[in-house]
Design a protein around this motif. Structure first.
Motif, short mmCIF file in Angstrom:
data_model
loop_
_atom_site.label_atom_id
_atom_site.label_comp_id
_atom_site.label_asym_id
_atom_site.label_seq_id
_atom_site.Cartn_x
_atom_site.Cartn_y
_atom_site.Cartn_z
N ALA A 152 0.84 -1.16 0.12
CA ALA A 152 -0.23 -0.08 0.08
C ALA A 152 0.88 1.23 -0.07
CB ALA A 152 -0.99 0.02 1.13
N TRP A 153 1.83 1.17 0.60
CA TRP A 153 3.08 2.42 0.76
C TRP A 153 3.43 2.69 -0.54
CZ3 TRP A 153 4.37 6.60 3.24
CH2 TRP A 153 5.60 7.09 2.95
N ASN A 154 3.93 1.59 -1.27
CA ASN A 154 4.36 1.80 -2.53
C ASN A 154 3.54 1.94 -3.48
OD1 ASN A 154 7.05 1.20 -1.80
ND2 ASN A 154 6.88 -1.06 -2.22
N ASP A 155 2.09 1.77 -3.50
CA ASP A 155 1.19 2.17 -4.46
C ASP A 155 0.65 3.69 -4.05
OD1 ASP A 155 -1.30 0.98 -6.14
OD2 ASP A 155 -2.31 2.43 -4.55
N TYR A 156 0.83 3.89 -2.89
CA TYR A 156 0.65 5.40 -2.59
C TYR A 156 1.84 6.40 -2.96
CZ TYR A 156 1.43 9.86 0.32
OH TYR A 156 1.71 10.89 0.65
N LEU A 157 3.01 6.01 -2.86
CA LEU A 157 4.08 6.70 -3.47
C LEU A 157 3.87 6.76 -4.94
CD1 LEU A 157 7.09 5.52 -1.45
CD2 LEU A 157 5.79 7.69 -1.16
N ALA A 158 3.37 5.60 -5.75
CA ALA A 158 3.47 5.56 -7.06
C ALA A 158 2.31 6.41 -7.74
CB ALA A 158 3.62 4.30 -7.59
N HIS A 159 1.29 6.69 -7.11
CA HIS A 159 0.27 7.06 -7.55
C HIS A 159 -0.65 8.39 -6.86
CE1 HIS A 159 0.02 2.68 -8.79
NE2 HIS A 159 -0.14 3.42 -9.93
N ASP A 160 -0.10 8.61 -5.57
CA ASP A 160 -0.90 9.68 -5.00
C ASP A 160 0.04 10.66 -4.46
OD1 ASP A 160 -3.88 8.77 -5.06
OD2 ASP A 160 -2.76 7.11 -4.35
N ASN A 161 1.32 10.32 -4.07
CA ASN A 161 2.10 11.19 -3.29
C ASN A 161 2.60 12.38 -4.16
OD1 ASN A 161 5.46 11.89 -2.58
ND2 ASN A 161 4.18 11.79 -0.72
N ASN A 162 2.98 12.43 -5.09
CA ASN A 162 3.50 13.42 -6.06
C ASN A 162 4.28 14.35 -5.15
OD1 ASN A 162 2.09 12.67 -8.37
ND2 ASN A 162 0.14 13.47 -7.40
N GLY A 163 5.40 13.96 -4.40
CA GLY A 163 6.10 14.67 -3.86
C GLY A 163 5.93 15.34 -2.47
N ARG A 164 4.48 15.16 -1.82
CA ARG A 164 4.01 15.89 -0.87
C ARG A 164 4.65 15.06 0.50
NH1 ARG A 164 -1.52 17.79 -1.48
NH2 ARG A 164 -2.13 16.79 0.29
N LYS A 180 8.96 -0.76 11.02
CA LYS A 180 9.52 -1.68 10.11
C LYS A 180 9.63 -0.90 8.67
CE LYS A 180 10.69 -5.65 7.80
NZ LYS A 180 12.02 -6.24 8.03
N LEU A 181 8.60 -0.24 8.42
CA LEU A 181 8.46 0.52 7.26
C LEU A 181 9.56 1.67 7.19
CD1 LEU A 181 6.77 1.00 4.41
CD2 LEU A 181 5.67 2.90 5.69
N ILE A 182 9.74 2.51 8.48
CA ILE A 182 10.63 3.52 8.43
C ILE A 182 11.70 2.99 8.31
CG2 ILE A 182 11.45 5.39 10.03
CD1 ILE A 182 8.73 5.92 10.95
N HIS A 183 12.22 2.04 9.29
CA HIS A 183 13.58 1.22 9.14
C HIS A 183 14.06 1.09 7.75
CE1 HIS A 183 16.39 -1.91 9.62
NE2 HIS A 183 16.73 -1.49 10.53
N ASP A 184 13.13 0.20 7.08
CA ASP A 184 13.50 -0.09 5.71
C ASP A 184 13.62 0.58 4.56
OD1 ASP A 184 13.85 -2.70 7.19
OD2 ASP A 184 12.23 -3.68 6.08
N GLU A 185 12.37 1.55 4.61
CA GLU A 185 12.16 2.25 3.43
C GLU A 185 12.26 3.83 3.61
OE1 GLU A 185 11.15 0.61 0.61
OE2 GLU A 185 11.25 -1.14 1.99
N ILE A 186 12.31 4.33 4.62
CA ILE A 186 12.39 5.83 4.97
C ILE A 186 13.64 6.18 5.48
CG2 ILE A 186 11.37 7.79 6.09
CD1 ILE A 186 8.81 6.38 5.53
#
Length: 385
Positions: A152-164, A180-186
């Motif tokens: 869901a996070w990756n989908d949000y980044l790909a389609h909705d975030n637009n740099g926000r 886990k998400l912050i540790h691995d991805e952010i």
């Protein structure tokens, strides 16, 4: 029932669940991630994160009208992951918006919707029973749940975030997923760190190196230490009595982090960021909840026993703040770092559950202080971008 007897009862339930799980763990194998299912999203005509903000304060009698904010005018987004709430008799919940999931989203995320567009995925979480016990006993349930959150996070980044800019909001199992998400991805990604307005990781044992704001779960994303600070984490678990045995607040007694490979042990300490100084409001606060009843189930029964033994506060407005007021501070007692609070006015007491302290009010005690912290973070973030 005495505290010691209730603790014994909780341990017995865990062991009984463990006996059942010995024959079912083999079947609980991770499955591939599937297309994200959204509980809350700006694309939905209505969702449980979109409650009006009108509020009655039973302590003062003040009625605050709803704050109307168009989705297009909200400058940042919130990504919310809900806590353990599913009543399904399964190890992992399915991907349906069960009534109890809708209720908890309203309880914990809807108040933030005055500040941000709220995105909340449905995920195959470890259930209240037997899922949590199964995860603790080694069934690969948490990785399956996390695969949905990550998708869901990756989908949000790909389609909705637009740099926000983004604010992360989670509680309990939701906090575990976001750790886990912050540790691995952010945390290791400078671009995503620059978009992190803040994170509210409540009731989920966020860890740092001892005496530091980083060095546990995250090397680069620190705990918040001042008003308006961005790119940082607000995290604490609440308690009334001095903790004796709790799943929260002690890095050496932490059964919930290991299923996702998160750090534990005495080299680390559990974060406690006092919301009073961070919000600029250190005075007594109430418990703010939706006026509509919580969907019937295990959580609603526990809320009735622990948080609102005399009945949940309610009013004619969408939200109600309890008449009772409490003050608190971060403490370290018996090896537990918790936000301990006590009532300053007469009224119904907050009971505590064995192993869980006052876990069910982590988010809603002084809820508007968290929203204020988010608002201040947003203003700082916008000024710098």
């Amino acid at each position: 029932m005495t505290l010691s007897l209730r603790m014994a009862a909780s341990v017995t339930v865990l062991l009984i669940c463990g006996g059942f799980l010995n024959s079912t763990v083999a079947a609980a194998q991770p499955a591939p991630a599937i297309a994200p299912q959204w509980l809350c999203s700006p694309d939905l005509a209505s969702d449980p994160c979109d409650l009006p903000s009108d509020t009655t304060d039973l302590g003062t009698g003040k009625v605050t009208p709803a704050q109307s904010v168009n989705e297009s005018d909200k400058p940042v987004d919130c990504f919310y992951v809900y806590p353990t709430v599913s009543d399904q008799i399964a190890l992992n919940a399915d991907l349906t918006a069960q009534p109890e999931i809708q209720s908890i989203a309203s309880y914990q995320a809807a108040r933030f919707s005055t500040q941000c567009r709220v995105f909340a995925p449905i995920y195959r979480q470890m259930t209240l029973t037997p899922g949590i016990a199964g995860g603790v006993l080694g069934a690969p349930l948490a990785p399956l749940a996390y695969s949905d959150v990550l998708a869901a996070w990756n989908d949000y980044l790909a389609h909705d975030n637009n740099g926000r800019g983004v604010i992360l909001v989670g509680h309990s199992q939701g906090t575990m997923m976001l750790r886990k998400l912050i540790h691995d991805e952010i945390d290791p990604n400078p671009q995503l760190r620059s978009q992190l307005v803040g994170a509210f990781l409540m009731g989920g044992n966020v860890l740092t190196a001892r005496g530091s704001t980083v060095g546990g779960d995250f090397e680069n994303v620190p705990l918040c230490t001042g008003r308006g600070e961005t790119g940082c984490v607000v995290a604490y678990s609440t308690a009334v009595a001095d903790p004796l045995l709790s799943l929260f607040g002690n890095s050496s007694i932490d059964l919930l982090s290991a299923p996702l490979g998160l750090r534990t042990g005495p080299a680390y300490e559990v974060a406690c960021t006092d919301p009073g100084p961070l919000s600029g409001d250190a005075g007594p606060v109430g418990i703010t909840i939706p006026s509509s009843p919580f969907a019937f189930g295990i959580i609603s029964i526990l809320l009735g026993y622990t948080s609102f033994p005399d009945g949940a506060p309610t009013s004619a407005t969408t939200w109600t703040t309890s008449a009772e007021r409490a003050v608190g501070a971060c403490t370290e007692v018996n090896g537990y770092r918790m936000y301990q609070f006590h009532l300053t006015t007469p009224g119904q007491q907050v009971n505590e559950l064995p192993l869980f302290s006052s876990h069910l009010v982590d988010m809603n005690l002084g809820y508007d202080r968290l929203v204020s912290i988010a608002d201040q973070q947003i203003q700082t973030y916008l000024a710098g971008n």
